[in-house]
Write an enzyme that holds these catalytic residues in place. Structure first.
Site, mmCIF file in Angstrom:
data_model
loop_
_atom_site.group_PDB
_atom_site.id
_atom_site.type_symbol
_atom_site.label_atom_id
_atom_site.label_comp_id
_atom_site.label_asym_id
_atom_site.label_seq_id
_atom_site.Cartn_x
_atom_site.Cartn_y
_atom_site.Cartn_z
ATOM 1 C CB CYS A 146 61.711 32.126 -112.085
ATOM 2 S SG CYS A 146 61.091 30.476 -111.727
ATOM 3 C CG ASP A 169 68.306 25.931 -110.646
ATOM 4 O OD1 ASP A 169 69.457 25.866 -110.167
ATOM 5 O OD2 ASP A 169 67.816 25.029 -111.351
ATOM 6 C CG HIS A 207 66.737 28.007 -104.769
ATOM 7 N ND1 HIS A 207 65.771 28.981 -104.915
ATOM 8 C CD2 HIS A 207 66.579 27.162 -105.823
ATOM 9 C CE1 HIS A 207 65.062 28.734 -105.997
ATOM 10 N NE2 HIS A 207 65.540 27.635 -106.571
#
Length: 264
Positions: A146, A169, A207
Site C-alpha cells: 500500500c 485506509d 478511502h
C-alpha cells in the site's frame, strides 16, 4: 494533526462510493497530500490512542528484511496476522523488497543501504528512492504494498521524505503509516548527521471503509491535542541496529482508542 481530521472530513464530503477487493465498500477520493514539519513534533494522531509498540516493531521488522510474523508475535504485535499463511509467512512483502530486491542475474539489491550511502555521499541526488512495488513478485505477496514508494531529499542540512501510498485506509491504516515513516526519517537523519525536515504524504485511492463511519464521526468530534516529541536514546552503528528500547515518545496525551474492524 488537524490535517488528518480535515482529510477524514474531505472523504466524507467528497468521496465516491466504490466497491473494493475486500467486499466491504468504501467512500473514496483520489489524490491527496499532507505535509508535516517534523521539527514541530512527532506526527502521532492524538484524537485516538495509537498502538506505538506495533508501529515501532513493524518498522524494525521491515528494516531487518523479515517477512515472517514470528518476530511480531514475540513482541505482541498482531497487525499482520490476517494475511499470514499457516507458517506465518507473507511472501516477498516490504522487508524483502527494501533489503533484497532480486535482479535478473541472481543478485539482490539492499535499497536501504543504497539510499543511506546516497544520503551520505550524494545528498543532492534526485534518485534517493526506495520502492516496494516489485511488479514481478506482486502475485507472490500476501498483500500488495500500500505504501509503495518513497523518496528522500536533503536541503539546508535537513532530511525530508515523500511517500506515495497507492491505497490508504484513512481510519485504521493512515495514522500508522504517518508515524512509521516519520520515525524512519528520524532514524535516517540521525545516521546521516542531519536534522529532520518534512514528511510529505501523498495518497492515491484514499478511502474510509463503510464499516468505519461511526468511528470516523466519533474521532471528528474530538479536539486534537499537542503533538508529542520523539526521543532517540542512542545512535547505533547502523540503521539496522536500532532496538525498541531506543525510542521514547514524550508528552503523548491522546484521547481514548477507538476500535474498528480490519478489511481483509
Amino acid at each position: 494533526m488537524k490535517q488528518y481530521l480535515e482529510l477524514m472530513q474531505k472523504v466524507l464530503d467528497e468521496g465516491t462510493q466504490k466497491n473494493d477487493r475486500t467486499g466491504t465498500g468504501t467512500l473514496s477520493i483520489f489524490g491527496h497530500q499532507m505535509r508535516f514539519n517534523l521539527q514541530d513534533g512527532f506526527p502521532l494522531v492524538t484524537t485516538k490512542r495509537c498502538h506505538l509498540r506495533s508501529i515501532i516493531h513493524e518498522l524494525l521488522w521491515f528494516l531487518q528484511g523479515n517477512t515472517n510474523i514470528a518476530y511480531l508475535h514475540e513482541n505482541n504485535v498482531t497487525i499482520w496476522d490476517e494475511w499470514a499463511d499457516e507458517n506465518g509467512d507473507l511472501g516477498p512483502v516490504y522487508g524483502k523488497q527494501w533489503r533484497a530486491w532480486p535482479t535478473p542475474d541472481g543478485r539482490h539489491i539492499d535499497q536501504i543501504t543504497t539510499v543511506l550511502n546516497q544520503l551520505k555521499n550524494d545528498p543532492d541526488s534526485r534518485r534517493i528512492i526506495v520502492s516496494a512495488w516489485n511488479v514481478g513478485e506482486l502475485d507472490k505477496m500476501a498483500l500488495a504494498p500500500c505504501h509503495a514508494f518513497f523518496q528522500f531529499y536533503v536541503a539546508d542540512g535537513k532530511l525530508s521524505c515523500q511517500l506515495y501510498q497507492r491505497s490508504c485506509d484513512v481510519f485504521l491504516g493512515l495514522p500508522f503509516n504517518i508515524a512509521s515513516y516519520a520515525l524512519l526519517v528520524h532514524m535516517m537523519a540521525q545516521q546521516c548527521d542531519l536534522e529532520v525536515g518534512d514528511f510529505v504524504w501523498t495518497g492515491g485511492d484514499t478511502h474510509l471503509y463503510s464499516n468505519h463511519m461511526d468511528q470516523t464521526h466519533l474521532q471528528l468530534s474530538r479536539e486534537p491535542r499537542p503533538l508529542p516529541k520523539l526521543i532517540i536514546k542512542r545512535k547505533p552503528e547502523s540503521i539496522f541496529d536500532y532496538r525498541f528500547e531506543d525510542f521514547e515518545i514524550e508528552g503523548y496525551d491522546p484521547h481514548p482508542g477507538i476500535k474498528a474492524p480490519v478489511a481483509i
